[in-house]
Design an enzyme around this catalytic site. Structure first.
Site, PDB file in Angstrom:
ATOM      1  N   TYR A  56      49.079  -4.120  36.879  1.00 57.05           N
ATOM      2  CA  TYR A  56      47.616  -3.938  36.875  1.00 57.05           C
ATOM      3  C   TYR A  56      47.096  -3.633  35.467  1.00 57.05           C
ATOM      4  O   TYR A  56      45.954  -3.986  35.147  1.00 57.05           O
ATOM      5  CB  TYR A  56      47.194  -2.884  37.912  1.00 57.05           C
ATOM      6  CG  TYR A  56      47.437  -3.403  39.316  1.00 57.05           C
ATOM      7  CD1 TYR A  56      46.610  -4.391  39.849  1.00 57.05           C
ATOM      8  CD2 TYR A  56      48.526  -2.984  40.066  1.00 57.05           C
ATOM      9  CE1 TYR A  56      46.854  -4.930  41.112  1.00 57.05           C
ATOM     10  CE2 TYR A  56      48.782  -3.515  41.324  1.00 57.05           C
ATOM     11  CZ  TYR A  56      47.942  -4.487  41.839  1.00 57.05           C
ATOM     12  OH  TYR A  56      48.196  -5.030  43.077  1.00 57.05           O
ATOM     13  N   HIS A 109      38.289  -4.157  47.885  1.00 59.25           N
ATOM     14  CA  HIS A 109      39.724  -3.997  47.607  1.00 59.25           C
ATOM     15  C   HIS A 109      39.997  -3.210  46.333  1.00 59.25           C
ATOM     16  O   HIS A 109      41.084  -3.301  45.768  1.00 59.25           O
ATOM     17  CB  HIS A 109      40.404  -5.371  47.538  1.00 59.25           C
ATOM     18  CG  HIS A 109      40.516  -6.049  48.865  1.00 59.25           C
ATOM     19  ND1 HIS A 109      40.820  -7.380  49.005  1.00 59.25           N
ATOM     20  CD2 HIS A 109      40.372  -5.563  50.126  1.00 59.25           C
ATOM     21  CE1 HIS A 109      40.849  -7.693  50.302  1.00 59.25           C
ATOM     22  NE2 HIS A 109      40.574  -6.619  50.988  1.00 59.25           N
ATOM     23  N   CYS A 136      45.365  13.527  36.705  1.00 60.64           N
ATOM     24  CA  CYS A 136      44.023  13.327  37.242  1.00 60.64           C
ATOM     25  C   CYS A 136      43.048  14.267  36.525  1.00 60.64           C
ATOM     26  O   CYS A 136      43.305  15.460  36.425  1.00 60.64           O
ATOM     27  CB  CYS A 136      44.048  13.635  38.733  1.00 60.64           C
ATOM     28  SG  CYS A 136      42.416  13.777  39.472  1.00 60.64           S
TER      29      CYS A 136
HETATM   30  P1  NAD Z   1      43.296 -16.408  47.319  1.00 60.62           P
HETATM   31  O1  NAD Z   1      43.894 -16.542  45.983  1.00 60.62           O
HETATM   32  O2  NAD Z   1      44.156 -16.147  48.488  1.00 60.62           O
HETATM   33  O3  NAD Z   1      42.432 -17.697  47.648  1.00 60.62           O
HETATM   34  C1  NAD Z   1      41.598 -18.270  46.697  1.00 60.62           C
HETATM   35  C2  NAD Z   1      40.771 -19.362  47.350  1.00 60.62           C
HETATM   36  O4  NAD Z   1      39.868 -19.838  46.376  1.00 60.62           O
HETATM   37  C3  NAD Z   1      41.581 -20.555  47.854  1.00 60.62           C
HETATM   38  O5  NAD Z   1      41.158 -20.887  49.155  1.00 60.62           O
HETATM   39  C4  NAD Z   1      41.232 -21.679  46.872  1.00 60.62           C
HETATM   40  O6  NAD Z   1      41.127 -22.941  47.504  1.00 60.62           O
HETATM   41  C5  NAD Z   1      39.870 -21.247  46.400  1.00 60.62           C
HETATM   42  N1  NAD Z   1      39.540 -21.682  45.039  1.00 60.62           N
HETATM   43  C6  NAD Z   1      40.369 -21.844  43.974  1.00 60.62           C
HETATM   44  N2  NAD Z   1      39.675 -22.240  42.894  1.00 60.62           N
HETATM   45  C7  NAD Z   1      38.378 -22.340  43.289  1.00 60.62           C
HETATM   46  C8  NAD Z   1      37.176 -22.720  42.634  1.00 60.62           C
HETATM   47  N3  NAD Z   1      37.156 -23.083  41.337  1.00 60.62           N
HETATM   48  N4  NAD Z   1      36.027 -22.709  43.348  1.00 60.62           N
HETATM   49  C9  NAD Z   1      36.023 -22.363  44.668  1.00 60.62           C
HETATM   50  N5  NAD Z   1      37.125 -22.013  45.335  1.00 60.62           N
HETATM   51  C10 NAD Z   1      38.294 -21.991  44.646  1.00 60.62           C
HETATM   52  O7  NAD Z   1      42.228 -15.260  47.159  1.00 60.62           O
HETATM   53  P2  NAD Z   1      41.532 -14.260  48.182  1.00 60.62           P
HETATM   54  O8  NAD Z   1      41.210 -14.972  49.439  1.00 60.62           O
HETATM   55  O9  NAD Z   1      40.469 -13.607  47.382  1.00 60.62           O
HETATM   56  O10 NAD Z   1      42.632 -13.163  48.560  1.00 60.62           O
HETATM   57  C11 NAD Z   1      43.292 -12.586  47.593  1.00 60.62           C
HETATM   58  C12 NAD Z   1      43.449 -11.130  47.398  1.00 60.62           C
HETATM   59  O11 NAD Z   1      43.943 -11.105  46.058  1.00 60.62           O
HETATM   60  C13 NAD Z   1      42.224 -10.279  47.347  1.00 60.62           C
HETATM   61  O12 NAD Z   1      42.502  -9.186  48.134  1.00 60.62           O
HETATM   62  C14 NAD Z   1      42.063  -9.811  45.899  1.00 60.62           C
HETATM   63  O13 NAD Z   1      41.951  -8.409  45.817  1.00 60.62           O
HETATM   64  C15 NAD Z   1      43.301 -10.222  45.194  1.00 60.62           C
HETATM   65  N6  NAD Z   1      43.070 -10.957  43.930  1.00 60.62           N
HETATM   66  C16 NAD Z   1      41.989 -10.702  43.140  1.00 60.62           C
HETATM   67  C17 NAD Z   1      41.759 -11.436  41.984  1.00 60.62           C
HETATM   68  C18 NAD Z   1      40.542 -11.116  41.149  1.00 60.62           C
HETATM   69  O14 NAD Z   1      40.074  -9.980  41.159  1.00 60.62           O
HETATM   70  N7  NAD Z   1      39.972 -12.084  40.429  1.00 60.62           N
HETATM   71  C19 NAD Z   1      42.623 -12.442  41.598  1.00 60.62           C
HETATM   72  C20 NAD Z   1      43.737 -12.694  42.422  1.00 60.62           C
HETATM   73  C21 NAD Z   1      43.943 -11.941  43.580  1.00 60.62           C
HETATM   74 ZN    ZN Z   2      43.200  14.419  41.619  1.00 58.48          ZN
END
Ligand code: NAD
Ligand code: ZN
Length: 232
Positions: A56, A109, A136
């Site tokens: 992270y 999240h 903390c």
């Molecule tokens: P996911 O990665 O599972 O799915 C991403 C979706 O976005 C896919 O269905 C894909 O087809 C679509 N996609 C890809 N490129 C795209 C574009 N240019 N335009 C439109 N759609 C597009 O992500 P999720 O469903 O958000 O689940 C993932 C979990 O991962 C979340 O809980 C999140 O906290 C975490 N996460 C967050 C980040 C971030 O903060 N940017 C990045 C990765 C994962």
């Molecule tokens: Zn604390």
């Protein structure tokens, strides 16, 4: 879409993909080369805190080199100009929605730019790296961890989200694979309460069948076009 007043929008990693933030499942089902079980679970944090904190830290550091894209900007304009109720619920832990200007926003999240105390539960804004056993600032316990909701943990502000879904006239899901619950179930809640439902995603998602309409394409094109069609 006539008579729309209350809007709930759910975004996922796909909305940040065009800002060069990697999506979750990506090719091979990995997040930046890591198996989800190794960086997104309480068990992983207990077993290898160095790895999880470093993961992270890297994601947080990357935020300084990425910018909001046209989709984030269009959603921020909608937030500023929409006269009815609006709630943007993001699964993303990046800060691109707020940097684009969205204010009616829930990070369900968690957030990379926040640290959570495992002892007292307080959340602290965090910019730099966060080594394990950092103290903390509130209770002094060396128990700060990334403020990320891991699998099996309760997402933030669920009551507020459920209330908004119950009152929504329109629910829009953008750039999410529809694989992670409870977010994947929001479309069903919104439908149950009578909302219209629209999905904007690059590929058909696991939940596509639940939506009244699905439009396929990149968020950077589909989102500004949809916001433009609302007549604000
Ligand atoms: P996911 O990665 O599972 O799915 C991403 C979706 O976005 C896919 O269905 C894909 O087809 C679509 N996609 C890809 N490129 C795209 C574009 N240019 N335009 C439109 N759609 C597009 O992500 P999720 O469903 O958000 O689940 C993932 C979990 O991962 C979340 O809980 C999140 O906290 C975490 N996460 C967050 C980040 C971030 O903060 N940017 C990045 C990765 C994962
Ligand atoms: Zn604390």
């Amino acid at each position: 879409m006539t008579g729309i007043r209350n809007i709930v929008i759910l975004t996922g990693a796909g909305v940040s993909a065009e800002s060069s933030v990697a999506t979750f499942r990506g090719p091979g089902g990995l997040w930046e080369g890591h198996r989800v079980e190794d960086v997104c679970t309480p068990r992983a944090l207990a077993r290898d805190p160095e790895l999880v904190h470093r993961f992270y830290d890297e994601r947080r550091a990357k935020l300084t080199s990425v910018e909001p894209n046209a989709a984030h900007r269009a959603l921020a304009r909608l937030d500023r100009e929409w006269p009815g109720e609006l709630l943007l619920v993001t699964q993303n832990v990046d800060d691109l929605h707020e940097r684009a200007g969205s204010r009616r926003l829930v990070h369900m999240h968690g957030e990379l730019k926040s640290a959570l105390c495992a002892a007292c539960g307080n959340r602290t804004a965090w910019e730099d790296s966060l080594p394990p056993e950092t103290e903390c600032p509130d209770c002094g316990t060396p128990a700060l961890r990334p403020d990320i909701v891991f699998f099996g943990e309760m997402p933030y502000q669920m009551e507020r989200i459920e209330r908004a879904l119950a009152e929504a006239d329109l629910f829009v899901s953008i750039g999410t694979s529809g694989a992670v619950y409870p977010a994947a179930g929001f479309v069903q809640t919104a439908r149950y309460h009578g909302a219209e439902t629209l999905e904007l995603n690059l590929d058909p998602s696991e939940g596509s069948a639940w939506f009244g309409e699905s439009r396929l394409g990149p968020a950077g094109e589909l989102v500004p076009a949809w916001v433009g069609s609302l007549g604000i």
